[in-house]
Scaffold this active site. Structure first.
Site, PDB file in Angstrom:
ATOM      1  CG  HIS A 132      -0.375   0.318   2.513  1.00  0.00           C
ATOM      2  ND1 HIS A 132      -0.041  -0.651   3.429  1.00  0.00           N
ATOM      3  CD2 HIS A 132      -0.043   1.503   3.102  1.00  0.00           C
ATOM      4  CE1 HIS A 132       0.446  -0.088   4.515  1.00  0.00           C
ATOM      5  NE2 HIS A 132       0.459   1.222   4.342  1.00  0.00           N
ATOM      6  CG  ASP A 175      -0.118  -3.981   2.710  1.00  0.00           C
ATOM      7  OD1 ASP A 175       0.068  -3.437   1.604  1.00  0.00           O
ATOM      8  OD2 ASP A 175      -0.195  -3.348   3.786  1.00  0.00           O
ATOM      9  N   GLY A 246       3.707   6.502   8.158  1.00  0.00           N
ATOM     10  CA  GLY A 246       5.116   6.620   7.788  1.00  0.00           C
ATOM     11  C   GLY A 246       5.923   5.445   8.284  1.00  0.00           C
ATOM     12  CG  ASN A 247       6.426   3.745  12.294  1.00  0.00           C
ATOM     13  OD1 ASN A 247       5.967   4.576  13.062  1.00  0.00           O
ATOM     14  ND2 ASN A 247       7.690   3.321  12.380  1.00  0.00           N
ATOM     15  CB  SER A 248       3.261   1.686   6.270  1.00  0.00           C
ATOM     16  OG  SER A 248       2.073   1.874   6.978  1.00  0.00           O
ATOM     17  N   GLY A 304      -5.779 -30.260  -4.444  1.00  0.00           N
ATOM     18  CA  GLY A 304      -6.903 -30.911  -5.088  1.00  0.00           C
ATOM     19  C   GLY A 304      -7.988 -31.358  -4.146  1.00  0.00           C
ATOM     20  CB  VAL A 306     -13.439 -28.430  -1.762  1.00  0.00           C
ATOM     21  CG1 VAL A 306     -14.289 -27.276  -1.247  1.00  0.00           C
ATOM     22  CG2 VAL A 306     -13.019 -28.166  -3.207  1.00  0.00           C
TER      23      VAL A 306
END
Length: 508
Positions: A132, A175, A246-248, A304, A306
């Site tokens: 982001h 992210d 700003g830490n991201s 393969g 579910v």
């Protein structure tokens, strides 16, 4: 409707005073035990008078801090000096709508600037940050860290070492994004991908909150495996180390200076740190980093089968031995799960030795599985516990396959700032059968190093027409775009998720 999971897995500061006070108490207690002198009862303690006799001599030296506090202080200073050189500031330039009180001015598009953080993971210039942070970027630059003594306050850009960066790949599900700069012999931080952090463990967040480079904050690991979105498998490390805008993209490190996570978001009422920060675990960062570096995207695996969550009604109807957990609902014929012996109605107890109680926990357990390793499932069949090893196979996502076919020299449409490929070949034939209009070019990515108009194009869009000109190839599209002058209108007819629409903009 029952939740169903296909086994296709994608690829404040903690008060230093309180902390030191605890250590001081320990030191005081130890001193008391080693000395025969006893403290006077509380009733005999006298308050100091205001006379001279109660004042300390003017030439008396200040008491030295306990040795344990001095050691702690030295350790923290050493840690900050050792770790900070590998944390960079990410400077992003993009375009967006101008913020105006007058709504009539909302159509103005202006150049925008954003600041994030990143961590150097390879000495040859590979940097991990948040997706982001660089999303929609037209230009990405990296400010290499200053020496610790020069990092206070806002430092003019002219004093900093700024280098251009390229976006090698990004993975929006986690992210995370990988940047590359043309530098060598850079300091790095190791990723702790094997050892899990512990609740209460001391950690430090490093980055550029509000643009203040080389900032260090301290806290503890508040919780593990926090799941922000129940529909997504990714879990986070929660910390009370102050994290702010700003830490991201910056690292959360332990006392050894190893990265335990990448800081990514906060929960806040006022926009600032309230002690609820979240970091992407290092094992996720390491997995995504290796995939982005090798392929440009994250490869996923499948077995393969579910699965779906067990409800009381489902358990009663199928006479399952427990009324909660995850049950196998389908085993695909000819797939690795069938070959390994997995059966419908098997209850999954663990995956790769990670306990499974919900669909998200199963997805999280398999999320980072390597393609060259078997998936170890422990299942409950009736009353019998069985261990099944299932070979993992690669999940072939259509967009991933498209990215693998991109040749930047032939696929780049410079004036649109996108990479596109023709609908052709075996893959293109498969895609064309799903399109409303079986011709055009497919957008597979954006070129972040070009300053181009904000077209609104997304990966997966199919361009069928430019103004009145039908588009049947990248060559046709490139030629049609090149005929337009700056300021000319451009209207693209595109197909997105099975729907036709127009996107319009002015050429630059």
């Amino acid at each position: 409707m029952a939740n169903v999971l296909h086994f296709s897995v994608g690829t404040r500061v903690r008060s230093l005073f309180l902390f030191c006070l605890g250590l001081s108490c320990i030191a005081t207690s130890a001193a008391a035990q080693s000395s025969p002198q006893q403290l006077a009862p509380q009733s005999t303690i006298q308050k100091p008078t205001t006379g001279k006799s109660a004042l300390a001599p003017t030439d008396a030296k200040s008491p030295e801090p306990p040795g344990v506090l001095a050691q702690l202080n030295g350790a923290l200073e050493s840690l900050a000096a050792r770790v900070s050189p590998a944390v960079v500031q990410v400077l992003v330039t993009s375009y967006g709508a101008a913020r105006q009180e007058d709504r009539s001015q909302a159509a103005f598009i202006v150049r925008q600037h954003a600041v994030g953080s990143g961590v150097i993971v390879d000495p040859n210039g590979y940097i991990m940050t948040n997706a982001h942070v660089v999303e929609g970027a037209q230009r990405i630059r990296v400010a290499l860290p200053l020496p610790m003594g020069e990092s206070s306050g806002q430092v003019p850009i002219g004093k900093r070492r700024i280098v251009e960066a390229k976006l090698l790949g990004q993975h929006k599900e986690s992210d995370l994004a990988l940047l590359k700069i043309d530098q060598t012999d850079l300091p790095t931080l190791p990723l702790v991908s094997q050892q899990r952090p512990h609740v209460g463990q001391l950690v430090f967040a490093i980055g550029s909150p509000e643009g203040l480079q080389n900032s260090v904050t301290m806290g503890v690991v508040s919780a593990l495996a926090r799941q922000a979105d129940p529909s997504k498998p990714l879990t986070y490390i929660q910390t009370d180390a102050p994290i702010n805008p700003g830490n991201s993209g910056g690292p959360l490190v332990d006392m050894n200076g190893s990265v335990v996570g990448i800081n990514t978001f906060i929960l806040s009422e006022g926009g600032g740190s309230e002690g609820l920060g979240f970091a992407i675990p290092a094992r996720v960062v390491d997995f995504v980093y290796r995939s982005l570096r090798k392929y440009g995207h994250v490869h996923r695996v499948e077995i393969g089968a579910v699965a779906q969550e067990i409800t009381p009604t489902l358990a009663e109807g199928l006479q399952l031995p427990q009324h909660w957990g995850v049950v196998v609902a389908d085993v695909k014929p000819g797939g690795p799960a069938q070959a390994a012996g997995l059966q419908i109605q098997d209850i999954i107890l663990s995956a790769d030795d990670r306990r499974v109680e919900t669909l998200p926990s199963l997805s999280a357990a398999l999320y980072l599985h390597r393609l060259d390793e078997v998936v170890k499932l422990e299942v409950l069949r009736g009353r019998e516990r069985i261990t099944i090893n299932i070979p993992a196979i690669e999940h072939h996502d259509q967009m991933d396959q498209l990215l693998d076919t991109v040749n930047p020299e032939n696929s780049l449409i410079p004036r649109l700032g996108v990479l596109a490929i023709d609908i052709g070949g075996e893959l293109g034939t498969k895609l064309s059968s799903l399109l409303r209009i079986p011709s055009g070019v497919i957008v597979v990515g954006r070129a972040v190093d070009l300053i181009t108009p904000e077209t609104g194009l997304q990966a997966g869009d199919v361009i069928h027409q430019l103004n009145t000109i039908p588009i049947d190839s990248t060559q046709t599209l490139r030629a049609a775009v090149d005929k337009l002058k700056a300021g000319d209108p451009a209207v693209l007819q595109i197909e997105r998720d099975g729907e036709l629409m127009f996107v319009s903009f002015e050429m630059e």
